[in-house]
Write a protein that holds these residues in place. Structure first.
Motif, PDB file in Angstrom:
ATOM      1  N   PRO A  38       0.724  -1.142   0.375  1.00 32.89           N
ATOM      2  CA  PRO A  38       0.330  -0.222   0.007  1.00 32.89           C
ATOM      3  C   PRO A  38       0.848   1.272  -0.040  1.00 32.89           C
ATOM      4  CG  PRO A  38      -0.578  -1.711   1.314  1.00 32.89           C
ATOM      5  CD  PRO A  38       0.656  -2.177   1.089  1.00 32.89           C
ATOM      6  N   GLY A  39       2.567   1.115   0.484  1.00 32.20           N
ATOM      7  CA  GLY A  39       3.044   2.517   0.865  1.00 32.20           C
ATOM      8  C   GLY A  39       3.139   2.971  -0.904  1.00 32.20           C
ATOM      9  N   VAL A  40       3.660   2.098  -1.667  1.00 35.38           N
ATOM     10  CA  VAL A  40       3.292   2.850  -2.928  1.00 35.38           C
ATOM     11  C   VAL A  40       2.992   1.956  -3.882  1.00 35.38           C
ATOM     12  CG1 VAL A  40       5.221   0.496  -3.686  1.00 35.38           C
ATOM     13  CG2 VAL A  40       5.511   2.263  -4.769  1.00 35.38           C
ATOM     14  N   THR A  41       1.570   2.095  -3.780  1.00 32.28           N
ATOM     15  CA  THR A  41       0.115   1.700  -4.144  1.00 32.28           C
ATOM     16  C   THR A  41      -0.107   2.906  -4.967  1.00 32.28           C
ATOM     17  OG1 THR A  41      -0.011  -0.240  -3.670  1.00 32.28           O
ATOM     18  CG2 THR A  41      -2.194   0.518  -5.246  1.00 32.28           C
ATOM     19  N   TYR A  42       0.209   3.186  -6.398  1.00 29.30           N
ATOM     20  CA  TYR A  42      -0.689   4.229  -7.336  1.00 29.30           C
ATOM     21  C   TYR A  42      -0.493   3.959  -8.191  1.00 29.30           C
ATOM     22  CZ  TYR A  42      -1.433   9.200  -6.287  1.00 29.30           C
ATOM     23  OH  TYR A  42      -1.455  10.754  -6.295  1.00 29.30           O
ATOM     24  N   ASP A  43      -1.502   2.849  -8.969  1.00 30.20           N
ATOM     25  CA  ASP A  43      -2.166   2.512 -10.090  1.00 30.20           C
ATOM     26  C   ASP A  43      -2.752   2.006 -10.265  1.00 30.20           C
ATOM     27  OD1 ASP A  43      -0.817  -0.318 -11.448  1.00 30.20           O
ATOM     28  OD2 ASP A  43       0.098   0.411  -9.666  1.00 30.20           O
ATOM     29  N   THR A  44      -4.050   1.960 -11.014  1.00 31.14           N
ATOM     30  CA  THR A  44      -5.410   0.703 -11.002  1.00 31.14           C
ATOM     31  C   THR A  44      -5.184  -0.030 -11.084  1.00 31.14           C
ATOM     32  OG1 THR A  44      -5.346   1.026 -13.393  1.00 31.14           O
ATOM     33  CG2 THR A  44      -6.110   3.293 -12.526  1.00 31.14           C
ATOM     34  N   ALA A  45      -4.019  -0.833 -11.291  1.00 33.22           N
ATOM     35  CA  ALA A  45      -3.932  -2.601 -11.665  1.00 33.22           C
ATOM     36  C   ALA A  45      -3.244  -2.977  -9.630  1.00 33.22           C
ATOM     37  CB  ALA A  45      -2.657  -2.855 -12.541  1.00 33.22           C
ATOM     38  N   SER A  46      -2.534  -2.199  -9.656  1.00 37.87           N
ATOM     39  CA  SER A  46      -1.691  -2.897  -7.682  1.00 37.87           C
ATOM     40  C   SER A  46      -3.284  -1.616  -6.909  1.00 37.87           C
ATOM     41  CB  SER A  46      -0.617  -1.701  -7.195  1.00 37.87           C
ATOM     42  OG  SER A  46      -0.280  -2.284  -8.479  1.00 37.87           O
ATOM     43  N   GLY A  47      -4.171  -1.245  -7.384  1.00 38.03           N
ATOM     44  CA  GLY A  47      -4.724  -0.625  -6.229  1.00 38.03           C
ATOM     45  C   GLY A  47      -6.097  -1.594  -5.940  1.00 38.03           C
ATOM     46  N   SER A  48      -6.726  -2.367  -7.118  1.00 32.41           N
ATOM     47  CA  SER A  48      -7.614  -2.717  -6.714  1.00 32.41           C
ATOM     48  C   SER A  48      -7.073  -4.598  -6.527  1.00 32.41           C
ATOM     49  CB  SER A  48      -7.696  -3.709  -8.818  1.00 32.41           C
ATOM     50  OG  SER A  48      -6.741  -4.173  -9.206  1.00 32.41           O
ATOM     51  N   ILE A  49      -6.147  -4.215  -5.771  1.00 31.10           N
ATOM     52  CA  ILE A  49      -5.733  -5.859  -5.253  1.00 31.10           C
ATOM     53  C   ILE A  49      -5.280  -5.221  -3.940  1.00 31.10           C
ATOM     54  CG2 ILE A  49      -3.755  -7.383  -4.568  1.00 31.10           C
ATOM     55  CD1 ILE A  49      -4.834  -7.782  -7.281  1.00 31.10           C
ATOM     56  N   THR A  50      -5.012  -4.739  -3.254  1.00 32.26           N
ATOM     57  CA  THR A  50      -4.323  -3.514  -1.833  1.00 32.26           C
ATOM     58  C   THR A  50      -5.663  -3.804  -1.104  1.00 32.26           C
ATOM     59  OG1 THR A  50      -4.262  -1.449  -2.933  1.00 32.26           O
ATOM     60  CG2 THR A  50      -2.028  -3.047  -2.871  1.00 32.26           C
ATOM     61  N   GLU A  51      -6.554  -2.669  -2.429  1.00 25.98           N
ATOM     62  CA  GLU A  51      -7.718  -2.735  -1.738  1.00 25.98           C
ATOM     63  C   GLU A  51      -8.804  -3.505  -1.180  1.00 25.98           C
ATOM     64  OE1 GLU A  51     -10.017   0.153  -4.174  1.00 25.98           O
ATOM     65  OE2 GLU A  51     -10.761  -1.506  -5.718  1.00 25.98           O
ATOM     66  N   ASN A  52      -8.419  -4.683  -1.719  1.00 32.45           N
ATOM     67  CA  ASN A  52      -9.240  -6.160  -1.190  1.00 32.45           C
ATOM     68  C   ASN A  52      -8.219  -6.755   0.110  1.00 32.45           C
ATOM     69  OD1 ASN A  52     -11.646  -5.862  -2.635  1.00 32.45           O
ATOM     70  ND2 ASN A  52     -10.627  -4.977  -4.668  1.00 32.45           N
ATOM     71  N   LEU A  53      -6.876  -6.154   0.083  1.00 37.11           N
ATOM     72  CA  LEU A  53      -6.347  -7.718   1.007  1.00 37.11           C
ATOM     73  C   LEU A  53      -6.294  -6.044   1.932  1.00 37.11           C
ATOM     74  CD1 LEU A  53      -3.316  -8.339  -1.382  1.00 37.11           C
ATOM     75  CD2 LEU A  53      -5.596  -9.780  -0.319  1.00 37.11           C
ATOM     76  N   TYR A  54      -6.212  -4.949   2.415  1.00 29.76           N
ATOM     77  CA  TYR A  54      -5.574  -4.231   3.537  1.00 29.76           C
ATOM     78  C   TYR A  54      -7.526  -2.956   3.467  1.00 29.76           C
ATOM     79  CZ  TYR A  54      -1.052  -5.066   3.096  1.00 29.76           C
ATOM     80  OH  TYR A  54       0.132  -5.415   2.838  1.00 29.76           O
ATOM     81  N   GLU A  55      -6.865  -2.528   4.337  1.00 25.21           N
ATOM     82  CA  GLU A  55      -8.215  -1.610   4.685  1.00 25.21           C
ATOM     83  C   GLU A  55      -8.361   0.073   4.850  1.00 25.21           C
ATOM     84  OE1 GLU A  55     -12.343  -4.257   5.595  1.00 25.21           O
ATOM     85  OE2 GLU A  55     -10.471  -3.596   7.369  1.00 25.21           O
ATOM     86  N   THR A  56      -8.809   0.333   4.830  1.00 25.15           N
ATOM     87  CA  THR A  56      -8.313   2.440   5.532  1.00 25.15           C
ATOM     88  C   THR A  56      -9.332   2.212   6.766  1.00 25.15           C
ATOM     89  OG1 THR A  56      -9.572   3.165   3.714  1.00 25.15           O
ATOM     90  CG2 THR A  56      -7.166   3.036   2.929  1.00 25.15           C
ATOM     91  N   LEU A  57      -9.296   3.730   7.073  1.00 26.36           N
ATOM     92  CA  LEU A  57      -9.778   4.152   8.060  1.00 26.36           C
ATOM     93  C   LEU A  57     -11.673   4.483   8.365  1.00 26.36           C
ATOM     94  CD1 LEU A  57      -7.063   6.603   9.796  1.00 26.36           C
ATOM     95  CD2 LEU A  57      -8.080   4.237  10.539  1.00 26.36           C
ATOM     96  N   LEU A  58     -11.711   5.163   6.718  1.00 28.77           N
ATOM     97  CA  LEU A  58     -12.627   5.724   5.750  1.00 28.77           C
ATOM     98  C   LEU A  58     -12.719   5.013   4.749  1.00 28.77           C
ATOM     99  CD1 LEU A  58     -12.559   9.310   7.448  1.00 28.77           C
ATOM    100  CD2 LEU A  58     -13.062   7.679   9.011  1.00 28.77           C
ATOM    101  N   THR A  59     -14.102   4.859   4.214  1.00 30.24           N
ATOM    102  CA  THR A  59     -14.391   4.708   2.984  1.00 30.24           C
ATOM    103  C   THR A  59     -15.623   5.357   2.274  1.00 30.24           C
ATOM    104  OG1 THR A  59     -14.504   2.628   1.550  1.00 30.24           O
ATOM    105  CG2 THR A  59     -16.725   2.703   3.655  1.00 30.24           C
TER     106      THR A  59
END
Length: 573
Positions: A38-59
């Motif tokens: 997540p610390g370097v996720t800044y493209d859509t292909a990577s983001g589609s993975i990290t947003e399902n493996l990890y979670e944020t404080l808010l959504t």
């Protein structure tokens, strides 16, 4: 249907299956996955993975682009004149490693993002909020460990406290971005990532985390945990210890399938539930109305896309001779505004709308979604004009471009039919102007193109921007500022534009911000740093047994995927 006996077998799921299993979501894409950190996720292909493996404080709440709701946080308060945010965190949340999430994990996650922050990491905008600058400690010597440590802390009650140097009305929205996910600090440290302490923080400043150990072995709190990945397939499975509602989909497979025809065939057979399409024209012809397909149309389009014309190309391999001698181009070829405007007039926007978007697209005046504040519909747009393109090419570089000609190489993302079509349209029209003009176009893997473009090595590419948070600054500063994220890809710099953009991000007066963004848009039209791609009307398509995708819950801010929602909200009937 053939029975799947083990998770490893899922990775080689083929057309031998009549349909994808009911408990398995199969996605086929042309792109690879650059990172799972997540610390370097800044493209859509990577983001589609990290947003399902990890979670944020808010959504984001439902389909809203502005309404936020708690996720790993349960509530928050704002004090100190809008500069202090205090979050209560959800209890009884486990990481995929089995460890319990604590406030210390959240503090570590944000401090890690501030320490490793670089212009390419996607943490610059959270650094601007918490440190007052988007730079890291290597580039800004005023950044100290004490400043980072003070910016985010856990108090005695176990609450997470952010202290901002100035009011930021977009701060909460920034926290919903997947790059600000909470990571498993004990797991990361055990892998050999930053210790979380002052003793070694300087050695991690600006460090590239793309292939970090955490990327190779992620551990988040998301509904899905990583199982394995190779060059052509990714597998995740439902996390049994997930704190929320247990997902109906137990396994998720993402297969890299570069050929569009192969993806289409797999989808129509039912071997894949979701695929990367080929643009509206192709998808409507090949997919819409076919048996087993649900087509969802008139979705919001919050992506801006453009041809980048790099004014300082750092790759000699794309420059030929490196001179304006008819055998190449100089590194500063696009620095002449006549060249950029000529290319802008040489692109056939209507043809692209017809051929790729099946007539359902429109030209925007700025690289900003027309639904966002600050968009000015009255600014001019370019149209295909052979005479004007020829006239400008004859002026370029004192007449040398027209007299000597040029040869250049432009890359597009391998497997992307819209990008390939756009390149072919531009190539044909430019080369038709003068027999001495030649543009060589070639497909390139997404991760390679992404990496090379970050360092200014690409001459001309097509790339888009999906919003991190719902504010015009996230687009305007990104594309047009010399301090913006995309600057290394374009090397466009205009002192007046920079001044207007800084003024816009330092006022909460909406009318004034809109005025400033309009000025930027008008100046950009004159200077033509980009060829603005027509914006299509959003749509998606899924297998008709996939439940959970609809216009009512499709949120382009929440998810990078084709569904506009997370995997955990999907099921099959």
């Amino acid at each position: 249907m053939k029975k799947i006996a083990a998770l490893s077998t899922l990775l080689i799921l083929t057309s031998a299956l009549a349909v994808a299993p009911k408990d398995t979501l199969v996605i086929q894409e042309s792109a690879d996955i650059p990172t799972m950190d997540p610390g370097v996720t800044y493209d859509t292909a990577s983001g589609s993975i990290t947003e399902n493996l990890y979670e944020t404080l808010l959504t984001y709440s439902g389909a809203s682009l502005t309404k936020l709701e708690p996720l790993l946080a349960t509530k928050w308060t704002i004090s100190n004149g809008g500069k202090t945010y205090t979050f209560d965190l959800r209890k009884n949340v486990k990481f995929h490693s089995g460890g319990a999430m604590t406030c210390a994990d959240a503090e570590y996650s944000f401090e890690r993002n501030l320490v490793t922050n670089s212009a390419e990491s996607g943490n610059w905008f959270i650094a601007e909020s918490l440190l007052g600058t988007g730079a890291n400690a290597n580039d800004d010597k005023t950044i100290t460990w004490a400043r980072i440590d003070k910016a985010v802390e856990c108090n005695a009650a176990g609450q997470l406290v952010f202290t901002l140097p100035a009011v930021d009305p977009a701060f909460l929205a920034k926290l919903a971005y997947t790059g600000q996910s909470v990571i498993d600090s004990k797991h990361a440290i055990k892998l050999g990532e930053w210790s979380g302490k002052e003793s070694d923080w300087k050695t991690w400043v600006g460090k590239n985390l793309t292939n970090s150990k955490l990327s190779q072995a992620p551990s988040g709190t998301g509904a899905y945990k990583f199982v394995r990945k190779d060059a052509n397939a990714f597998l995740a499975s439902a996390f049994d210890g997930y704190w929320g509602k247990k997902p109906a989909i137990k396994n998720v497979i993402i297969q890299k399938v570069p050929e569009l025809a192969a993806r289409q065939q797999a989808f129509l057979r039912g071997d894949a539930d979701l695929i990367e399409g080929g643009g509206r024209a192709v998808d409507e012809e090949q997919i819409k109305g076919k048996s087993g397909v649900t087509w969802i149309d008139n979705l919001p389009n919050t992506v801006s896309t453009a041809f980048f014309m790099n004014q300082n190309i750092k790759s000699s391999g794309l420059l030929g001779s490196g001179k304006l001698d008819g055998k190449g181009i100089p590194a500063t070829f696009f620095k002449d505004a006549n060249v950029r405007r000529a290319f802008s007039y040489a692109f056939n926007y209507k043809q692209y709308i017809d051929d790729v978007q099946n007539g359902k697209g429109k030209q925007r005046t700025m690289l900003l979604p027309d639904t966002f504040p600050g968009y000015d519909a009255k600014i001019g747009t370019y149209s295909y004009d052979k005479a004007k393109a020829e006239q400008l090419f004859k002026r370029a570089w004192g007449g040398q471009v027209w007299k000597n000609g040029f040869v250049m190489t432009a890359n597009y993302r391998a497997g992307s039919v819209p990008q390939q079509t756009a390149m072919e349209i531009l190539k044909k029209n430019v080369e038709a102007l003068n027999p001495k003009f030649r543009i060589n176009i070639q497909a390139k893997p997404w991760s390679e193109m992404l990496s090379d473009s970050k360092t200014g090595k690409e001459a001309m590419i097509v790339i888009g921007w999906a919003p991190d948070y719902a504010d015009p600054d996230n687009f305007m500063y990104t594309f047009y500022s010399s301090n913006g994220y995309y600057f290394p890809r374009s090397n466009f710099k205009d002192a007046q534009v920079d001044k207007w953009l800084e003024q816009a991000r330092n006022t909460v007066n909406t009318a004034e911000r809109n005025r400033l963004y309009s000025l930027v848009g008008k100046k950009a039209y004159e200077q033509a740093p980009y060829i603005l791609m027509p914006a299509g009307i959003g749509y998606t398509f899924v297998r008709n047994n996939l439940v959970g995708v609809s216009t009512g819950n499709f949120n382009p801010m929440t998810s990078f995927s084709y569904t506009g929602t997370l995997w955990k909200d999907l099921s099959k009937k």
